[in-house]
Design a protein around this motif. Structure first.
Motif, PDB file in Angstrom:
ATOM      1  N   GLU A   1       3.621  -8.237  -4.436  1.00  0.00           N
ATOM      2  CA  GLU A   1       3.291  -9.778  -3.311  1.00  0.00           C
ATOM      3  C   GLU A   1       5.046 -10.160  -3.208  1.00  0.00           C
ATOM      4  OE1 GLU A   1       0.923 -10.640  -2.474  1.00  0.00           O
ATOM      5  OE2 GLU A   1      -0.602  -9.945  -3.373  1.00  0.00           O
ATOM      6  N   MET A   2       4.902 -10.221  -2.151  1.00  0.00           N
ATOM      7  CA  MET A   2       5.821 -11.107  -1.163  1.00  0.00           C
ATOM      8  C   MET A   2       5.429 -12.047  -0.718  1.00  0.00           C
ATOM      9  SD  MET A   2       8.853  -9.000  -0.606  1.00  0.00           S
ATOM     10  CE  MET A   2       9.219  -7.051  -1.283  1.00  0.00           C
TER      11      MET A   2
ATOM     12  N   SER B   1       1.247   4.596   9.430  1.00  0.00           N
ATOM     13  CA  SER B   1       1.523   3.978  10.389  1.00  0.00           C
ATOM     14  C   SER B   1       1.846   3.558  11.905  1.00  0.00           C
ATOM     15  CB  SER B   1       3.419   3.658   9.886  1.00  0.00           C
ATOM     16  OG  SER B   1       4.222   4.818  10.511  1.00  0.00           O
ATOM     17  N   MET B   2       1.725   4.319  12.677  1.00  0.00           N
ATOM     18  CA  MET B   2       1.986   4.366  13.867  1.00  0.00           C
ATOM     19  C   MET B   2       0.680   4.793  14.385  1.00  0.00           C
ATOM     20  SD  MET B   2       4.864   3.779  15.136  1.00  0.00           S
ATOM     21  CE  MET B   2       7.272   4.464  14.525  1.00  0.00           C
TER      22      MET B   2
ATOM     23  N   ASP C   1      -4.641  -6.373   5.277  1.00  0.00           N
ATOM     24  CA  ASP C   1      -5.200  -5.775   6.170  1.00  0.00           C
ATOM     25  C   ASP C   1      -6.337  -4.726   5.762  1.00  0.00           C
ATOM     26  OD1 ASP C   1      -4.814  -7.268   8.657  1.00  0.00           O
ATOM     27  OD2 ASP C   1      -3.636  -5.423   8.999  1.00  0.00           O
ATOM     28  N   ALA C   2      -6.039  -4.613   4.675  1.00  0.00           N
ATOM     29  CA  ALA C   2      -7.319  -2.874   4.015  1.00  0.00           C
ATOM     30  C   ALA C   2      -8.309  -4.064   2.803  1.00  0.00           C
ATOM     31  CB  ALA C   2      -6.627  -1.950   2.930  1.00  0.00           C
ATOM     32  N   MET C   3      -7.016  -4.787   2.282  1.00  0.00           N
ATOM     33  CA  MET C   3      -8.026  -6.066   0.865  1.00  0.00           C
ATOM     34  C   MET C   3      -8.923  -6.429   1.870  1.00  0.00           C
ATOM     35  SD  MET C   3      -7.662  -7.037  -1.448  1.00  0.00           S
ATOM     36  CE  MET C   3      -6.381  -6.824  -2.915  1.00  0.00           C
TER      37      MET C   3
ATOM     38  N   THR D   1       3.854  -1.755   5.087  1.00  0.00           N
ATOM     39  CA  THR D   1       2.898  -1.950   3.780  1.00  0.00           C
ATOM     40  C   THR D   1       2.533  -2.643   3.366  1.00  0.00           C
ATOM     41  OG1 THR D   1       4.927   0.056   3.602  1.00  0.00           O
ATOM     42  CG2 THR D   1       3.137   0.404   1.698  1.00  0.00           C
ATOM     43  N   GLY D   2       3.199  -3.436   3.460  1.00  0.00           N
ATOM     44  CA  GLY D   2       2.477  -4.772   2.514  1.00  0.00           C
ATOM     45  C   GLY D   2       0.814  -5.776   3.890  1.00  0.00           C
ATOM     46  N   MET D   3       1.760  -5.657   4.925  1.00  0.00           N
ATOM     47  CA  MET D   3       0.638  -6.435   5.910  1.00  0.00           C
ATOM     48  C   MET D   3      -0.274  -5.652   5.989  1.00  0.00           C
ATOM     49  SD  MET D   3       3.556  -6.649   8.853  1.00  0.00           S
ATOM     50  CE  MET D   3       2.197  -7.788   9.703  1.00  0.00           C
ATOM     51  N   TRP D   4      -0.121  -3.969   5.891  1.00  0.00           N
ATOM     52  CA  TRP D   4      -1.638  -2.970   6.083  1.00  0.00           C
ATOM     53  C   TRP D   4      -1.915  -3.138   4.701  1.00  0.00           C
ATOM     54  CZ3 TRP D   4      -2.899   1.112   2.522  1.00  0.00           C
ATOM     55  CH2 TRP D   4      -3.798   1.321   3.126  1.00  0.00           C
TER      56      TRP D   4
END
Length: 311
Positions: A130-131, A52-53, A96-98, A90-93
Motif C-alpha cells: 500500500e502507498m 500499461s500502455m 482498478d482491478a480490485m 502498477t498500484g493504480m492498475w
C-alpha cells in the motif's frame, strides 16, 4: 496455439481472493490477445487488460488495443480508461482491478488477465504494498519542481533526504524520483519502507492458470513489422497528432509509447516517414526482446510456455 479445455477447468477450493483466474503474459505481438479472446468466448470469460500502455485513451491503434469488433465478442475491462495526462502506476492498475472484483464483474465468469506488463502480473500473484495518499498540493509542488529544475536536481534532493532510495534510481528517471519525494513528504517514511510491506495477492495462486506466449524470434519480428504497417493504415499517425495537440509533458508514460516520438519526428520533418517506420519497428523488436527476457527469468515454473507450433 491451443490448450486442452481440461487445462483451464476449476482446480479446487484453495484459499484466495479471486479463484481460477487465467493469466496470459507475453511480449508484444506474440498472439496472447487472440488466444485470450478465444478462451473468453469458449469459457464465458471476462478479459482484463494487463498492459500499461493499453490502458491509455487516444492511442487506440498505436498500443494495439482490441478493435471494436473484438470488444463485442467478450467483455473487456481497463482498456483505454485512463487519460494520457495521467502517470498511471502498477498500484493504480491494481486498485482498478480490485474495484472490478468489488463490483462483481467476475461473478459467474472466468477472469482472464492478458498483457505484456510483468509488474502487473507480479502484483496480481504476489500482492503490492500500500502507498500513502498524496495530497494534491504536495503532488503539484514536486511536479512543478521537476519542470523547473529537472530530474538531476531532484535526484540530488532525494539523495540528501533518502539516499537508499536515490541509489536505486537513475538520475534521469523523473517519474520515480518524484514519486519517492512525494511519498517521503506525505508520510515521513521512505518509499522503500512502504514497498517492503506486501499486500494481499489478487488471484489465488493455487487455483490460477499461468501461461506465457513465446513465438519463435523470426516469427515475432515478422509479426511486429506487419503489425506496425497495419497501424499506420488504421490511423496511428492521426492518433499521434491528437496526442501531440494535448501539449503533455514528454516524461509522461503515454508519451513514451513506441511510435509516438518516431512519428512526431517525421511529422515535423525532422526525419523521413520511412526512417520513422524503421525506427519504430526496431524499437518494438527491442522492447519485445526485453519483455521475453523478463518473463523468462522472472516467471516461475508454474507458467506454461506456449508457441504457435508447440502449444
Amino acid at each position: 496455439m491451443s490448450v486442452a479445455t481440461s487445462d483451464i477447468e476449476d482446480s479446487g477450493k484453495d484459499r484466495g481472493l479471486l479463484k481460477n483466474a487465467i493469466l496470459i503474459a507475453g511480449p508484444t505481438a506474440s498472439g496472447k490477445s487472440a488466444l485470450a479472446l478465444d478462451w473468453a468466448e469458449r469459457k464465458g470469460g471476462v478479459l482484463v487488460n494487463t498492459d500499461s500502455m493499453q490502458g491509455y485513451s487516444v492511442l487506440n491503434v498505436l498500443t494495439a488495443r482490441p478493435s471494436e469488433a473484438e470488444l463485442r465478442r467478450a467483455p473487456h475491462y481497463l482498456y483505454g480508461h485512463i487519460s494520457p495526462a495521467t502517470a498511471y502506476s502498477t498500484g493504480m492498475w491494481l486498485r482498478d482491478a480490485m474495484r472490478l472484483i468489488d463490483e462483481g464483474t467476475f461473478a459467474g465468469k472466468v477472469p482472464i488477465f492478458v498483457g505484456g506488463t510483468g509488474l502487473y502480473f507480479r502484483a496480481l500473484v504476489e500482492g503490492l504494498s500500500e502507498m500513502p495518499d498524496i495530497p494534491q498540493p504536495v503532488r503539484e509542488r514536486w511536479r512543478y519542481r521537476l519542470m523547473e529544475e529537472g530530474p538531476d536536481q531532484l535526484h540530488r534532493v532525494l539523495m540528501r533526504e533518502d539516499p537508499e532510495a536515490a541509489l536505486r534510481l537513475k538520475p534521469t528517471d523523473s517519474q520515480r524520483i518524484v514519486r519517492a519525494l512525494e511519498v517521503l513528504e506525505a508520510s515521513g517514511k521512505s518509499i522503500l519502507a512502504w514497498q517492503a510491506e506486501r499486500g494481499r495477492p489478487l488471484v489465488d495462486h493455487a487455483s490460477a492458470h499461468f501461461f506465457v506466449t513465446e513465438p519463435e524470434r523470426a516469427q515475432l519480428v515478422h509479426r511486429i513489422d506487419r503489425r506496425f504497417e497495419g497501424m499506420l493504415a488504421e490511423g496511428a499517425l492521426e492518433e499521434v497528432r491528437a496526442l501531440t495537440a494535448m501539449g503533455l509533458d514528454p516524461a509522461l508514460p503515454a508519451m513514451k509509447a513506441i511510435g509516438v516520438r518516431e512519428l512526431q519526428a517525421a511529422d515535423t520533418g525532422e526525419i523521413s516517414f520511412d526512417e520513422a517506420i524503421l525506427r519504430a519497428k526496431i524499437a518494438t523488436r527491442q522492447y519485445a526482446k526485453r519483455q521475453a527476457t523478463w518473463f523468462r527469468h522472472q516467471l516461475g515454473q508454474e507458467w506454461r510456455r506456449l508457441t504457435p507450433q508447440n502449444p
